[in-house]
Design a protein around this motif. Structure first.
Motif: not given
Length: 186
Positions: A51-52, A81, A103, A105-108, A111-112
């Motif tokens: 994922i990303n 991905s 992940d 570019y996750n905004s959280n 989570a990266v």
């Protein structure tokens, strides 16, 4: 008649000066990249898309990373991905270090997750043709011989836990891109 024969001779000599290998065919194999396939950790035979994923080489300017999407014009060109990627190894030294940012570019920010892998190898330059020059092939090697180790080192610099659970080397020789060289289970 003499003019026609002269013209034919000049034309023939002109054509003979061009050789087939003056142009490097786009299909000619060049320096191979390391092919990595991703799989489901709980079902090892099942390919799994990341994922990303962003892969950034050590010393990469501005942390730009490897371009996976050549048609994108923004930061998404560095994201994939897919379940298989190909990354280049350095041809000027015997190791290459990459940060694999899951992940990215996750905004959280929690989570990266970043894992770093350093690959160790020897290099051999192989002549391809006059037009194409040389390509480099690689043989993955342990980072030390006492005690012997695997030819890569996985670290977790951020302390966020390893997202890559298992890494299984498929082949030590990187001489083509026809098959996966490394399988990663997550």
């Amino acid at each position: 008649m003499k003019k026609i024969i002269s013209l034919l001779l000049i034309f023939t000599f002109g054509l003979s000066s061009c050789e087939k290998d003056d142009i490097c065919d786009a299909n000619t194999p060049t320096t191979p990249r390391l092919v990595i396939s991703f799989f489901e950790n709980k079902a090892p035979a099942v390919p799994k898309n990341v994922i990303n994923l962003k892969v950034v080489g050590e010393g990469s300017p501005n942390g730009t990373g490897i371009i996976f999407n050549k048609t994108a014009t923004d930061s998404t060109q560095y994201i994939t991905s897919a379940n298989t990627i190909s990354i280049p190894l350095r041809t000027d030294k015997d190791s290459t270090t990459y940060s694999f940012i899951y992940d990215a570019y996750n905004s959280n920010p929690a989570a990266v997750n970043t894992d770093v892998i350093t690959f160790y190898y020897t290099r051999q330059n192989v002549y391809v043709s006059r037009a194409c020059g040389f390509k480099t092939i690689f043989a993955l090697q342990p980072s030390s011989t006492d005690p012997p180790t695997i030819p890569f080192l996985q670290t977790d610099p951020a302390g966020d836990g390893f997202w890559m659970q298992r890494l299984i080397l498929q082949t030590y020789n990187i001489d083509s891109e026809n098959e996966a060289h490394l399988k990663i289970y997550f």
